[in-house]
Scaffold this motif. Structure first.
Motif, mmCIF file in Angstrom:
data_model
loop_
_atom_site.group_PDB
_atom_site.id
_atom_site.type_symbol
_atom_site.label_atom_id
_atom_site.label_comp_id
_atom_site.label_asym_id
_atom_site.label_seq_id
_atom_site.Cartn_x
_atom_site.Cartn_y
_atom_site.Cartn_z
ATOM 1 N N GLU A 40 -5.060 -3.524 9.581
ATOM 2 C CA GLU A 40 -5.645 -3.371 8.249
ATOM 3 C C GLU A 40 -4.690 -3.782 7.133
ATOM 4 O O GLU A 40 -5.050 -3.708 5.953
ATOM 5 C CB GLU A 40 -6.065 -1.908 8.025
ATOM 6 C CG GLU A 40 -7.108 -1.394 9.012
ATOM 7 C CD GLU A 40 -8.432 -2.138 8.885
ATOM 8 O OE1 GLU A 40 -8.738 -2.617 7.767
ATOM 9 O OE2 GLU A 40 -9.150 -2.247 9.893
ATOM 10 N N LYS A 68 -2.833 -5.589 4.346
ATOM 11 C CA LYS A 68 -3.154 -6.666 3.411
ATOM 12 C C LYS A 68 -2.016 -6.804 2.408
ATOM 13 O O LYS A 68 -1.298 -5.842 2.135
ATOM 14 C CB LYS A 68 -4.462 -6.368 2.670
ATOM 15 C CG LYS A 68 -5.684 -6.274 3.569
ATOM 16 C CD LYS A 68 -6.935 -5.972 2.750
ATOM 17 C CE LYS A 68 -8.164 -5.868 3.655
ATOM 18 N NZ LYS A 68 -9.391 -5.562 2.868
ATOM 19 N N PRO A 126 -5.940 -10.313 4.311
ATOM 20 C CA PRO A 126 -5.774 -9.562 5.576
ATOM 21 C C PRO A 126 -4.880 -10.356 6.523
ATOM 22 O O PRO A 126 -5.340 -10.949 7.496
ATOM 23 C CB PRO A 126 -7.212 -9.449 6.090
ATOM 24 C CG PRO A 126 -7.890 -10.675 5.561
ATOM 25 C CD PRO A 126 -7.257 -10.971 4.226
#
Length: 287
Positions: free
Chosen positions: A125, A127, A133
Motif C-alpha cells: 500500500e 505510496k 503506488p
C-alpha cells in the motif's frame, strides 16, 4: 497630431517605426533563443534519462547473472531465497544510494540493504507523496517482463525525498521481483542549470538588443532631424517669415528658398503672389 510642430511630427514618424522594428526583432530573437534552449534542455533530459535506463538494465542483468547458479541449482526454494538474499544484499554500486531491492508478489519487502527495517514488512500500500503506488507498480512492471517506474523516495545521502527511476524484473523461481533504481534529481539539476543559461542568454540578448536599438535610434533620429531641419523645417520657417513680412506690407522681402520639391513650388507661388501684390499696390498708388 494637429498641435504638433513639423519637427515633432517628423520625430514621431521616424522614432515610432524604428522602436516597433527593434521590439519586433528583439521578440523574434527571444523566441528563437527560447526555442533553441528548450530543445537543448529536452535533449539533456532525454540523453541523461536514456543513459540511466540503460545503466539500470545493466545492473539488473549483472544481478541476474550472479544469482543464476543459485536459481538453477537443486536447492529447495527456501534455501534459494536465503542464498539469493545474502548475495543480493551484498551488492552495491556507485555510492550508498545504489542497491538492489526485492519484493514478493504480495508486496512484502524481502531485500532492502539501505533500509533493513523494511524487510519482512508488507508495503504493497506504500505510496509516495504524489500518490504513486510505487510497490504495486514495481511488482506489476517486473511480472510483465521487466519495466521502469518513476516515483519519489528517500535519498540517504541527502536525507530527503528525491525523484527516482527504478527497474524491476521477475524472479519466478522465488516468486519475487528484484529491482534497482537511480535518483534522477541530478537530471533536474542539469536541466535547471541549462535553463538558467538559456535565461541568462535571453536576458543578455534583451540588454544588448536594447542598447544597440537605442544607439541606432538616436543616430537615425539625429540624422533625420538634421536633414529635416535643413531640407524642410528651415525653408518652411523662412517662407512663413516672408509671408508674415508681406502681411505687414513689406513686399520687398527676399525669398531665398530654392528647391525643386513641393517647398520650392510653395516658394515660387509666394514669389508670384509677392509680384502680384507689388503690381496691385503700384496701381493703387497711381490711381
Amino acid at each position: 497630431m494637429r498641435n504638433l510642430k513639423i519637427k515633432q511630427k517628423i520625430l514621431l514618424l521616424t522614432a515610432v517605426p524604428l522602436i516597433l522594428t527593434v521590439i519586433a526583432l528583439m521578440l523574434v530573437s527571444i523566441y528563437q533563443l527560447r526555442s533553441l534552449g528548450e530543445q537543448e534542455v529536452n535533449q539533456i533530459r532525454t540523453t541523461m534519462m536514456a543513459s540511466k535506463r540503460e545503466s539500470l538494465l545493466n545492473y539488473i542483468e549483472i544481478t541476474e547473472s550472479s544469482i543464476r547458479p543459485i536459481l538453477t541449482s537443486e536447492l529447495d526454494v527456501e534455501e534459494m531465497k536465503r542464498q539469493v538474499y545474502t548475495a543480493v544484499r551484498a551488492i552495491s554500486y556507485g555510492d550508498e544510494d545504489g542497491y538492489i531491492f526485492g519484493l514478493n508478489y504480495d508486496g512484502v519487502m524481502t531485500i532492502h540493504a539501505a533500509k533493513p527495517e523494511l524487510e519482512g514488512r508488507n508495503v504493497i500500500e506504500l505510496k509516495d507523496v504524489n500518490g504513486t503506488p510505487l510497490i504495486a507498480d514495481l511488482i506489476k512492471a517486473g511480472r510483465n517482463g521487466g519495466g521502469y517506474v518513476e516515483y519519489l523516495w528517500d535519498k540517504p545521502s541527502r536525507g530527503t525525498e528525491a525523484p527516482k527511476l527504478s527497474y524491476a524484473v521477475d524472479i519466478k523461481p522465488l516468486g519475487w521481483v528484484l529491482g534497482t533504481g537511480f535518483y534522477i534529481d541530478d537530471i533536474d539539476d542539469a536541466v535547471a542549470l541549462k535553463q538558467a543559461e538559456v535565461d541568462a542568454k535571453i536576458q543578455a540578448t534583451v540588454v544588448i538588443s536594447s542598447g544597440v536599438g537605442v544607439a541606432i535610434l538616436i543616430v537615425i533620429v539625429l540624422i533625420n532631424l538634421w536633414f529635416s531641419n535643413r531640407a524642410l523645417v528651415k525653408p518652411i520657417l523662412e517662407l512663413s517669415e516672408s509671408a508674415r513680412q508681406m502681411s505687414l506690407g513689406k513686399l520687398n522681402t527676399n525669398i531665398s528658398v530654392d528647391s525643386k520639391d513641393e517647398i520650392g513650388e510653395l516658394a515660387d507661388a509666394i514669389g508670384r503672389m509677392q509680384k502680384s501684390l507689388k503690381v496691385i499696390f503700384k496701381k493703387l498708388k497711381q490711381g
